[in-house]
Design an enzyme around this catalytic site. Sequence first.
Site, PDB file in Angstrom:
ATOM      1  N   GLU A  36      44.570  74.618 -27.773  1.00 41.17           N
ATOM      2  CA  GLU A  36      44.318  75.522 -26.638  1.00 41.17           C
ATOM      3  C   GLU A  36      43.075  75.050 -25.891  1.00 41.17           C
ATOM      4  OE1 GLU A  36      45.748  77.701 -25.088  1.00 41.17           O
ATOM      5  OE2 GLU A  36      44.294  78.952 -24.067  1.00 41.17           O
ATOM      6  N   LEU A  84       2.895  68.225 -38.641  1.00 41.09           N
ATOM      7  CA  LEU A  84       2.784  69.275 -39.661  1.00 41.09           C
ATOM      8  C   LEU A  84       1.951  68.735 -40.816  1.00 41.09           C
ATOM      9  CD1 LEU A  84       6.430  70.661 -39.926  1.00 41.09           C
ATOM     10  CD2 LEU A  84       4.376  72.014 -39.480  1.00 41.09           C
ATOM     11  N   LYS A 115      13.521  72.294 -43.963  1.00 40.42           N
ATOM     12  CA  LYS A 115      12.996  71.208 -43.126  1.00 40.42           C
ATOM     13  C   LYS A 115      14.101  70.145 -42.990  1.00 40.42           C
ATOM     14  CE  LYS A 115       8.953  68.247 -42.374  1.00 40.42           C
ATOM     15  NZ  LYS A 115       9.664  66.972 -42.162  1.00 40.42           N
TER      16      LYS A 115
HETATM   17  C1  LIG Z   1       6.439  73.782 -34.230  1.00 43.40           C
HETATM   18  C2  LIG Z   1       5.957  73.235 -35.540  1.00 43.40           C
HETATM   19  C3  LIG Z   1       4.801  72.244 -35.322  1.00 43.40           C
HETATM   20  C4  LIG Z   1       5.471  74.357 -36.451  1.00 43.40           C
HETATM   21  C5  LIG Z   1       7.111  72.523 -36.222  1.00 43.40           C
HETATM   22  N1  LIG Z   1       7.105  71.183 -36.242  1.00 43.40           N
HETATM   23  C6  LIG Z   1       8.126  70.514 -36.813  1.00 43.40           C
HETATM   24  N2  LIG Z   1       8.030  69.136 -36.798  1.00 43.40           N
HETATM   25  C7  LIG Z   1       6.683  68.608 -36.495  1.00 43.40           C
HETATM   26  C8  LIG Z   1       6.470  67.302 -37.116  1.00 43.40           C
HETATM   27  N3  LIG Z   1       7.521  66.380 -36.819  1.00 43.40           N
HETATM   28  C9  LIG Z   1       7.220  65.042 -36.807  1.00 43.40           C
HETATM   29  N4  LIG Z   1       8.248  64.171 -36.606  1.00 43.40           N
HETATM   30  C10 LIG Z   1       7.974  62.849 -36.594  1.00 43.40           C
HETATM   31  C11 LIG Z   1       6.663  62.390 -36.791  1.00 43.40           C
HETATM   32  C12 LIG Z   1       5.655  63.330 -36.998  1.00 43.40           C
HETATM   33  N5  LIG Z   1       5.945  64.651 -37.008  1.00 43.40           N
HETATM   34  C13 LIG Z   1       8.882  66.841 -36.918  1.00 43.40           C
HETATM   35  C14 LIG Z   1       9.089  68.235 -36.430  1.00 43.40           C
HETATM   36  C15 LIG Z   1       9.222  71.216 -37.404  1.00 43.40           C
HETATM   37  C16 LIG Z   1      10.327  70.611 -38.037  1.00 43.40           C
HETATM   38  C17 LIG Z   1      11.329  71.419 -38.584  1.00 43.40           C
HETATM   39  C18 LIG Z   1      12.497  70.766 -39.243  1.00 43.40           C
HETATM   40  N6  LIG Z   1      12.506  69.450 -39.355  1.00 43.40           N
HETATM   41  O1  LIG Z   1      13.430  71.458 -39.662  1.00 43.40           O
HETATM   42  C19 LIG Z   1      11.206  72.841 -38.477  1.00 43.40           C
HETATM   43  N7  LIG Z   1      12.158  73.671 -38.991  1.00 43.40           N
HETATM   44  N8  LIG Z   1      10.129  73.403 -37.874  1.00 43.40           N
HETATM   45  C20 LIG Z   1       9.156  72.630 -37.344  1.00 43.40           C
HETATM   46  N9  LIG Z   1       8.115  73.263 -36.742  1.00 43.40           N
END
Ligand SMILES: CC(C)(C)c1nc(N2CCN(c3ncccn3)CC2)c2cc(C(N)=O)c(N)nc2n1
Length: 327
Positions: A36, A84, A115
């Site tokens: 559909e 983080l 995460k």
């Molecule tokens: C908005 C905040 C900073 C609190 C935040 N930051 C995240 N991250 C930051 C670092 N990141 C990162 N990536 C590459 C290199 C350095 N840092 C990768 C995303 C989050 C990642 C996830 C997830 N993966 O499921 C999540 N549920 N909440 C997040 N929340």
Amino acid sequence: MDLQFAEKKVKDLHNLLNQYNYEYHVLDQPSVPDAEYDRLMRDLIELEEQFPELKTEDSPTQRVGGEILDMFEKVEHQSQMLSLGNAFNEQDLRDFDRRVRQGAGENVTYVCELKIDGLAVSLRYEDGLFILGATRGDGSIGENITANLKTIRSIPLRLKENVTMEVRGEAFMPRRSFEKLNKAKEENGEEPFANPRNAAAGSLRQLDPRLAAKRNMDIFVYGIANVGDTGIVSHSEGLNYLDSLGFKTNKERKRCKSIEEVIDYVEGWTDKRPNLSYDIDGIVIKVDSMESQEQLGTTAKSPRWAIAYKFPAEEVVTTLRDIELSV
Ligand SMILES: CC(C)(C)c1nc(N2CCN(c3ncccn3)CC2)c2cc(C(N)=O)c(N)nc2n1
């Protein structure tokens, strides 16, 4: 058929196809058979061919489109995508909780989120329309991968309200898609990807959106970048608001009234990971109240109101034979 009637037909088809796409890819509860959906899509394609002036950028027919790029443009994020801090054990979590209570008071509620082990992306919407998608890059400057992100079916091309906002999420490749992709690579004598995270990164970096579209990627959005403009007072309310707009958020999240509850949640998921259809590499713990988040603020790189608990890396059992083969 005259243009006026065609306009109404196109609008109806947009609404139906967006609703069915939402039910299938966001709710995982399709209400009509695929046949559909395909029939309605064919009707819309025909109408857009007959009346090209009715083909709009947000049309469901435009998910896989655009020319093959020879590079990705740089994009400056409207607000920095923070990093983080990490916690590796229970004591680290208790230390985090003590710092939070010192800075924001005793009565703190946390939100725990899986995460997702993918890559962070930013999605910008103007008047409800998806207009720009970018990789996290170094947190300030990312790459414009809008055409590839449009191929992810759980990313709405038009929101259920015409709001202007920027949301953040983790794009990922479900394990089943990863295994299927690697099987095809091995059959073609190509080097397989080491893990779903690398496969997702490699897929989003395809210069031809038609190749990205074949990689069956998905996304969970996890935050609103300009949440201050929305009047939302807690992170959990923000996630529910994203649900109401048509985004896909991760349903395993849990509000925890104490660090004890956080530790229970973390322990619970340590063993349940294999049951998930996607990889996670930890748990993100966030202070729920936006006011407390503001009180705690951020360091140059990361928020003081959130931390990532990292699961211990899977110890790889190397058999003697693997060692013999590796020498
Ligand atoms: C908005 C905040 C900073 C609190 C935040 N930051 C995240 N991250 C930051 C670092 N990141 C990162 N990536 C590459 C290199 C350095 N840092 C990768 C995303 C989050 C990642 C996830 C997830 N993966 O499921 C999540 N549920 N909440 C997040 N929340």
